[in-house]
Design a protein around this motif. Structure first.
Motif, PDB file in Angstrom:
ATOM      1  N   LEU A 153       0.837  -1.200   0.000  1.00 34.83           N
ATOM      2  CA  LEU A 153       0.000   0.000   0.000  1.00 34.83           C
ATOM      3  C   LEU A 153       0.872   1.251   0.000  1.00 34.83           C
ATOM      4  O   LEU A 153       0.545   2.257  -0.650  1.00 34.83           O
ATOM      5  N   GLY A 154       1.982   1.189   0.698  1.00 30.47           N
ATOM      6  CA  GLY A 154       2.890   2.325   0.722  1.00 30.47           C
ATOM      7  C   GLY A 154       3.475   2.633  -0.640  1.00 30.47           C
ATOM      8  O   GLY A 154       3.513   3.789  -1.075  1.00 30.47           O
ATOM      9  N   TRP A 155       3.947   1.597  -1.348  1.00 31.18           N
ATOM     10  CA  TRP A 155       4.471   1.822  -2.705  1.00 31.18           C
ATOM     11  C   TRP A 155       3.395   2.427  -3.599  1.00 31.18           C
ATOM     12  O   TRP A 155       3.673   3.323  -4.405  1.00 31.18           O
ATOM     13  N   TYR A 156       2.172   1.946  -3.440  1.00 30.80           N
ATOM     14  CA  TYR A 156       1.060   2.440  -4.255  1.00 30.80           C
ATOM     15  C   TYR A 156       0.726   3.888  -3.904  1.00 30.80           C
ATOM     16  O   TYR A 156       0.210   4.634  -4.740  1.00 30.80           O
ATOM     17  N   SER A 157       1.052   4.287  -2.688  1.00 34.71           N
ATOM     18  CA  SER A 157       0.761   5.652  -2.234  1.00 34.71           C
ATOM     19  C   SER A 157       1.849   6.652  -2.586  1.00 34.71           C
ATOM     20  O   SER A 157       1.577   7.842  -2.768  1.00 34.71           O
ATOM     21  N   VAL A 158       3.085   6.177  -2.683  1.00 33.97           N
ATOM     22  CA  VAL A 158       4.209   7.091  -2.856  1.00 33.97           C
ATOM     23  C   VAL A 158       4.726   7.148  -4.287  1.00 33.97           C
ATOM     24  O   VAL A 158       5.472   8.066  -4.654  1.00 33.97           O
ATOM     25  N   GLY A 159       4.328   6.181  -5.117  1.00 32.80           N
ATOM     26  CA  GLY A 159       4.785   6.167  -6.506  1.00 32.80           C
ATOM     27  C   GLY A 159       4.229   7.330  -7.309  1.00 32.80           C
ATOM     28  O   GLY A 159       3.246   7.974  -6.923  1.00 32.80           O
ATOM     29  N   ALA A 160       4.837   7.579  -8.434  1.00 40.40           N
ATOM     30  CA  ALA A 160       4.474   8.742  -9.257  1.00 40.40           C
ATOM     31  C   ALA A 160       3.024   8.720  -9.704  1.00 40.40           C
ATOM     32  O   ALA A 160       2.452   9.780 -10.003  1.00 40.40           O
ATOM     33  N   ASN A 161       2.408   7.553  -9.749  1.00 39.79           N
ATOM     34  CA  ASN A 161       1.019   7.457 -10.187  1.00 39.79           C
ATOM     35  C   ASN A 161       0.007   7.683  -9.064  1.00 39.79           C
ATOM     36  O   ASN A 161      -1.202   7.648  -9.304  1.00 39.79           O
ATOM     37  N   SER A 162       0.488   7.928  -7.863  1.00 42.28           N
ATOM     38  CA  SER A 162      -0.404   8.234  -6.745  1.00 42.28           C
ATOM     39  C   SER A 162      -0.808   9.699  -6.790  1.00 42.28           C
ATOM     40  O   SER A 162       0.032  10.575  -7.024  1.00 42.28           O
ATOM     41  N   PRO A 163      -2.071  10.014  -6.532  1.00 41.18           N
ATOM     42  CA  PRO A 163      -2.509  11.415  -6.567  1.00 41.18           C
ATOM     43  C   PRO A 163      -1.939  12.271  -5.440  1.00 41.18           C
ATOM     44  O   PRO A 163      -1.994  13.488  -5.515  1.00 41.18           O
ATOM     45  N   PHE A 164      -1.369  11.634  -4.406  1.00 45.64           N
ATOM     46  CA  PHE A 164      -0.805  12.445  -3.319  1.00 45.64           C
ATOM     47  C   PHE A 164       0.652  12.095  -3.028  1.00 45.64           C
ATOM     48  O   PHE A 164       1.143  12.289  -1.920  1.00 45.64           O
ATOM     49  N   ALA A 165       1.364  11.612  -4.043  1.00 46.54           N
ATOM     50  CA  ALA A 165       2.769  11.248  -3.856  1.00 46.54           C
ATOM     51  C   ALA A 165       3.594  12.409  -3.316  1.00 46.54           C
ATOM     52  O   ALA A 165       4.506  12.212  -2.498  1.00 46.54           O
ATOM     53  N   SER A 166       3.276  13.630  -3.733  1.00 43.95           N
ATOM     54  CA  SER A 166       4.068  14.799  -3.307  1.00 43.95           C
ATOM     55  C   SER A 166       3.921  15.093  -1.824  1.00 43.95           C
ATOM     56  O   SER A 166       4.713  15.854  -1.259  1.00 43.95           O
ATOM     57  N   ARG A 167       2.923  14.497  -1.189  1.00 42.86           N
ATOM     58  CA  ARG A 167       2.721  14.711   0.247  1.00 42.86           C
ATOM     59  C   ARG A 167       3.701  13.887   1.083  1.00 42.86           C
ATOM     60  O   ARG A 167       3.901  14.161   2.271  1.00 42.86           O
ATOM     61  N   VAL A 168       4.287  12.871   0.483  1.00 44.99           N
ATOM     62  CA  VAL A 168       5.143  11.945   1.228  1.00 44.99           C
ATOM     63  C   VAL A 168       6.601  12.382   1.105  1.00 44.99           C
ATOM     64  O   VAL A 168       7.126  12.536   0.003  1.00 44.99           O
ATOM     65  N   GLU A 169       7.258  12.562   2.232  1.00 46.46           N
ATOM     66  CA  GLU A 169       8.631  13.077   2.248  1.00 46.46           C
ATOM     67  C   GLU A 169       9.677  11.978   2.066  1.00 46.46           C
ATOM     68  O   GLU A 169      10.742  12.214   1.486  1.00 46.46           O
ATOM     69  N   SER A 170       9.408  10.803   2.594  1.00 48.78           N
ATOM     70  CA  SER A 170      10.309   9.662   2.408  1.00 48.78           C
ATOM     71  C   SER A 170       9.496   8.396   2.594  1.00 48.78           C
ATOM     72  O   SER A 170       8.403   8.420   3.166  1.00 48.78           O
ATOM     73  N   TYR A 171      10.054   7.299   2.098  1.00 47.01           N
ATOM     74  CA  TYR A 171       9.329   6.039   2.229  1.00 47.01           C
ATOM     75  C   TYR A 171      10.263   4.918   2.672  1.00 47.01           C
ATOM     76  O   TYR A 171      11.351   4.747   2.112  1.00 47.01           O
ATOM     77  N   THR A 172       9.830   4.168   3.671  1.00 50.46           N
ATOM     78  CA  THR A 172      10.536   2.972   4.123  1.00 50.46           C
ATOM     79  C   THR A 172       9.657   1.766   3.867  1.00 50.46           C
ATOM     80  O   THR A 172       8.537   1.684   4.373  1.00 50.46           O
ATOM     81  N   ALA A 173      10.157   0.830   3.066  1.00 43.99           N
ATOM     82  CA  ALA A 173       9.441  -0.411   2.778  1.00 43.99           C
ATOM     83  C   ALA A 173      10.126  -1.549   3.520  1.00 43.99           C
ATOM     84  O   ALA A 173      11.302  -1.836   3.284  1.00 43.99           O
ATOM     85  N   LEU A 174       9.401  -2.172   4.419  1.00 48.51           N
ATOM     86  CA  LEU A 174       9.922  -3.293   5.183  1.00 48.51           C
ATOM     87  C   LEU A 174       9.442  -4.600   4.545  1.00 48.51           C
ATOM     88  O   LEU A 174       8.248  -4.862   4.470  1.00 48.51           O
ATOM     89  N   SER A 175      10.361  -5.363   4.045  1.00 42.48           N
ATOM     90  CA  SER A 175      10.161  -6.706   3.488  1.00 42.48           C
ATOM     91  C   SER A 175       9.707  -6.750   2.035  1.00 42.48           C
ATOM     92  O   SER A 175      10.011  -7.711   1.324  1.00 42.48           O
ATOM     93  N   ILE A 176       8.955  -5.766   1.585  1.00 38.63           N
ATOM     94  CA  ILE A 176       8.328  -5.848   0.267  1.00 38.63           C
ATOM     95  C   ILE A 176       9.043  -4.955  -0.747  1.00 38.63           C
ATOM     96  O   ILE A 176       9.174  -3.745  -0.539  1.00 38.63           O
TER      97      ILE A 176
END
Length: 363
Positions: A153-176
């Motif tokens: 869900l995080g990747w789907y939220s932070v990727g360029a195709n997300s409508p609010f990607a610019s709201r996310v400052e950094s992303y940590t993906a654990l395991s996936i």
């Protein structure tokens, strides 16, 4: 967890009799019922605050100063709860960072709508933004951390195709790994056969009434009870995350393999129970897109569910156009509860460094 599987004896041609299968089932069910007594209490332990978002009420944990300039949201996986993040939240608070971790849709008692359509992945992504607006303020920027399904869900939220990607400052993906990298390991001519085998449960979780069919060896009895759910109906809602991901196309689906193809693997036993006709699987259709924000991808080197140190998973770097770090630790799937506490400490320290803005090199 994302890929938690019953841990019975390894299936071989010599122990494939009905009696052996029944013995394995009893072992699995016995463990499930024992754990259900331990985990069936209030997952919040009275320490959550209600947050209204998306027309639902989420049970959320908070840590850190309310006036903090740095804010972080933490997304748990399947079948997990916000409590998994308490130590990390405490570490973030020690750096003056405000964090929130909610029991997500299907987990919070006030956020369990009926029907599989209510777990469409686009709705789950909208929850992320709605909760962020509710707890941090409309338009506020925040850091994002996700584990397991929460990481998808995080990747789907932070990727360029997300409508609010610019709201996310950094992303940590654990395991996936990144969704597109993960898809390449699950489907297609160049897919990772070992990952396809390890992910066979995808094809079982998305069945109609998947929580309750084939009782007593139902997913509710084998997995839902000990993870804190008190009914098959409630656990079904958590399983619907898989349907929601497949319906949107966020996840690829591995080919359904027969019991004969799976002989010699733990998945053989499950295929014997759940059946199904062999097929070619299904491709990813909804791309997350490249990620321009700083990314930390943490992998457990002995994770048997997500083989995140395989070549397909390391392609995550190809989809991260900003600062990118890969951290591998001697741990299984639950990266915040490694057998060796020193390995857990490495994970926590790396996440805190990224969010706090410290620039030490990850080790």
């Amino acid at each position: 967890t994302w890929g938690l599987k019953p841990s019975g004896p390894r299936a071989t041609p010599s122990d494939s009799s009905p009696a052996a299968m029944a013995w394995v089932a009893l072992c699995v069910l016995g463990a499930a019922f024992v754990w259900s007594e331990v985990r069936a209490s209030d997952p919040c332990d009275g320490k959550c605050t209600d947050v209204a978002a998306s027309g639902l009420t989420f049970s959320c944990r908070f840590a850190g100063p309310q006036n903090a300039t740095k804010k972080a949201m933490l997304l748990h996986g399947f079948p997990e709860w916000s409590m998994m993040y308490v130590p990390l939240m405490q570490a973030l608070a020690a750096k003056g960072i405000r964090s929130v971790a909610c029991d997500q849709r299907a987990y919070s008692r006030g956020a369990r709508p009926n029907g599989v359509a209510a777990y469409n992945y686009n709705l789950l992504r909208e929850d992320v933004l709605a909760v962020a607006d509710a707890v941090f303020g409309t338009g506020a920027r925040f850091h994002l951390v996700g584990h397991d399904h929460g990481a998808v869900l995080g990747w789907y939220s932070v990727g360029a195709n997300s409508p609010f990607a610019s709201r996310v400052e950094s992303y940590t993906a654990l395991s996936i790994p990144h969704s597109e990298a993960f898809a390449s390991g699950l489907f297609g001519d160049a897919a990772d056969k070992e990952q396809q085998i390890a992910s066979q449960y995808f094809t079982m979780f998305i069945l109609n009434d998947s929580a309750s069919i084939h009782s007593p060896t139902s997913w509710y009895n084998m997995l839902g009870r000990w993870s804190g759910f008190t009914s098959a109906a409630d656990f079904q809602r958590a399983l619907w995350w898989y349907n929601g991901a497949m319906d949107v196309g966020v996840l690829a689906r591995p080919p359904l393999m027969t019991a004969a193809e799976l002989l010699g693997t733990p998945m053989w036993f499950l295929r014997e129970i759940y059946g199904g006709e062999a097929d070619a699987g299904a491709p990813q259709r909804a791309l997350s897109g490249n990620v321009s924000q700083p990314v930390l991808f943490v992998c457990g080197s002995i994770d048997t569910a997500i083989l995140c140190n395989h070549a397909y998973a390391k392609r995550t770097a190809d989809f991260c156009t900003g600062p990118y770090e890969y951290l591998e630790v001697a741990c299984g799937h639950d990266l915040l509860a490694c057998t060796d506490e020193r390995e857990t400490g490495k994970v926590v320290a790396a996440v805190v460094r990224l969010i706090s803005g410290e620039t030490e090199t990850l080790v």
